[in-house]
Motif scaffolding. Structure first.
Motif, PDB file in Angstrom:
ATOM      1  N   ALA A   1       0.578 -21.336  40.013  1.00 36.12           N
ATOM      2  CA  ALA A   1       1.030 -21.451  38.626  1.00 36.12           C
ATOM      3  C   ALA A   1       1.627 -22.822  38.330  1.00 36.12           C
ATOM      4  O   ALA A   1       1.369 -23.416  37.271  1.00 36.12           O
ATOM      5  CB  ALA A   1       2.043 -20.350  38.313  1.00 36.12           C
ATOM      6  N   ASP A   2       2.434 -23.358  39.244  1.00 36.87           N
ATOM      7  CA  ASP A   2       3.042 -24.670  39.021  1.00 36.87           C
ATOM      8  C   ASP A   2       1.980 -25.759  38.962  1.00 36.87           C
ATOM      9  O   ASP A   2       2.035 -26.650  38.105  1.00 36.87           O
ATOM     10  CB  ASP A   2       4.042 -24.977  40.138  1.00 36.87           C
ATOM     11  CG  ASP A   2       5.290 -24.124  40.050  1.00 36.87           C
ATOM     12  OD1 ASP A   2       5.568 -23.579  38.956  1.00 36.87           O
ATOM     13  OD2 ASP A   2       5.987 -23.995  41.079  1.00 36.87           O
TER      14      ASP A   2
ATOM     15  N   ARG B   1       0.056 -25.722  35.656  1.00 37.71           N
ATOM     16  CA  ARG B   1       0.765 -26.396  34.572  1.00 37.71           C
ATOM     17  C   ARG B   1       0.736 -27.915  34.748  1.00 37.71           C
ATOM     18  O   ARG B   1       0.573 -28.666  33.788  1.00 37.71           O
ATOM     19  CB  ARG B   1       2.210 -25.898  34.502  1.00 37.71           C
ATOM     20  CG  ARG B   1       2.361 -24.482  33.942  1.00 37.71           C
ATOM     21  CD  ARG B   1       3.820 -24.144  33.677  1.00 37.71           C
ATOM     22  NE  ARG B   1       4.575 -24.064  34.933  1.00 37.71           N
ATOM     23  CZ  ARG B   1       4.725 -22.958  35.648  1.00 37.71           C
ATOM     24  NH1 ARG B   1       4.156 -21.831  35.237  1.00 37.71           N
ATOM     25  NH2 ARG B   1       5.432 -22.969  36.763  1.00 37.71           N
ATOM     26  N   GLN B   2       0.881 -28.372  35.989  1.00 41.52           N
ATOM     27  CA  GLN B   2       0.941 -29.803  36.248  1.00 41.52           C
ATOM     28  C   GLN B   2      -0.382 -30.498  35.977  1.00 41.52           C
ATOM     29  O   GLN B   2      -0.415 -31.596  35.402  1.00 41.52           O
ATOM     30  CB  GLN B   2       1.358 -30.048  37.693  1.00 41.52           C
ATOM     31  CG  GLN B   2       1.445 -31.527  38.078  1.00 41.52           C
ATOM     32  CD  GLN B   2       1.874 -31.715  39.528  1.00 41.52           C
ATOM     33  OE1 GLN B   2       2.126 -30.748  40.252  1.00 41.52           O
ATOM     34  NE2 GLN B   2       1.963 -32.978  39.949  1.00 41.52           N
TER      35      GLN B   2
ATOM     36  N   GLY C   1      -3.248 -28.963  34.467  1.00 43.95           N
ATOM     37  CA  GLY C   1      -4.037 -28.471  33.348  1.00 43.95           C
ATOM     38  C   GLY C   1      -5.291 -27.734  33.744  1.00 43.95           C
ATOM     39  O   GLY C   1      -6.332 -27.880  33.087  1.00 43.95           O
TER      40      GLY C   1
END
Length: 299
Positions: A267-268, A271-272, A274
């Motif tokens: 998940a991280d 987000r980082q 895209g």
């Protein structure tokens, strides 16, 4: 009459005469190369003792290799690859770069300029349904991160074809990108998982493989050329683990250190970078050796 067959005086005299013809060569390295070439080539001819038709067939083969070369395909590089010469040259030169990432062959498809891309951009221009995130760093053998290094990337698509092989379905530059590392020497981009594929077999090199009952396949991989001021350029691959033909690459280019690990995006990371959670992810560290000549230009 003196025999001109193997071991004959006239045969040896001819070799010596050709070598003496290079005595006036101004450049010492050129003289060394040509002298060694003639000596080994003449030894080969003496050992094989080709018939005139065989010699003519060899000339015709090399001529056909040259005719198959064009701005997007280099059949002589392909011939060097399948004979193991490209990897021999790479391995010899690796000895001069201890601690650096292992190099491997350039391959015959780095014949077009990769489009300049921003970090994080996708090199997939056709919207393939499967995605691969590649993240990496460029640093020196001393561990120093190398900002503003260039990372040239190229690969085939999921069906095993490069853009230049399918100009009717792939736009020029698909699967290619030229990236510049950030201040921490990092780079990242999105792509598709490449496939294993056959090298081109529609030319004289393909005929050679057929005549020797060799398969033409390469395992799945992504090409990289990394360059930075005051460091030796690096040409290498990352190979996808589990790909067919890792143990029998048609161009002998697989080194165990270049078989990467594949993970999945959490998940991280999603987000980082895209990308979707669960996408495939490959990490590569490109380590460059200092330039022994002290040159500072990046080509």
């Amino acid at each position: 009459m003196t025999s001109t067959r193997t071991g004959g005086i006239e045969v040896r005299r001819l070799t010596d005469e050709v070598i003496r013809s290079f005595d006036g060569t101004p450049d010492a390295r050129t003289k060394t190369i040509l002298t060694s070439l003639v000596r080994h080539l003449h030894d080969f001819v003496r050992e094989i003792e080709p018939s005139l038709p065989e010699w003519e067939a060899a000339i015709e083969f090399l001529t056909a290799v040259g005719h198959k070369c064009d701005p997007v395909r280099q059949e002589f590089v392909l011939l060097s690859d399948v004979l193991g010469v490209s990897m021999l040259v790479e391995t010899i030169n690796d000895q001069h770069a201890p601690g650096a990432t292992d190099s491997t062959v350039l391959g015959p498809f780095h014949m077009t300029v990769s489009p300049t891309r921003e970090l994080g951009e996708s090199i997939d221009e056709v919207g393939s349904p499967h995605h691969l995130l590649v993240t990496g760093t460029v640093r020196g053998t001393d561990g120093q991160a190398l900002p503003h290094a260039t990372v040239d990337v190229w690969q085939c698509n999921e069906e095993g074809f490069y853009d230049v092989q399918q100009p009717e379905t792939q736009p020029a530059g698909n699967g290619r990108g030229l990236f510049i590392t950030d201040e921490q020497g990092r780079f990242w981009f999105r792509t598709v998982p490449p496939s294993h594929y056959p090298i081109p077999t529609d030319g004289p090199v393909g005929a050679l493989l057929k005549a020797t009952d060799r398969h033409p396949y390469r395992p799945a991989h992504i090409h990289f050329i990394a360059q930075s001021d005051r460091y030796q350029p690096l040409t290498t691959h990352i190979f996808l683990p589990g790909s067919p033909y890792l143990d029998s690459d048609a161009v002998f280019a697989v080194k165990p250190s270049l078989v990467g690990d594949l993970g999945t995006v959490d998940a991280d990371q999603a987000r980082q970078y895209g990308v979707a959670v669960g996408s495939a992810m490959a990490t590569v560290d490109l380590i460059l050796a200092p330039d022994q000549d002290g040159a500072t230009d990046v080509h």
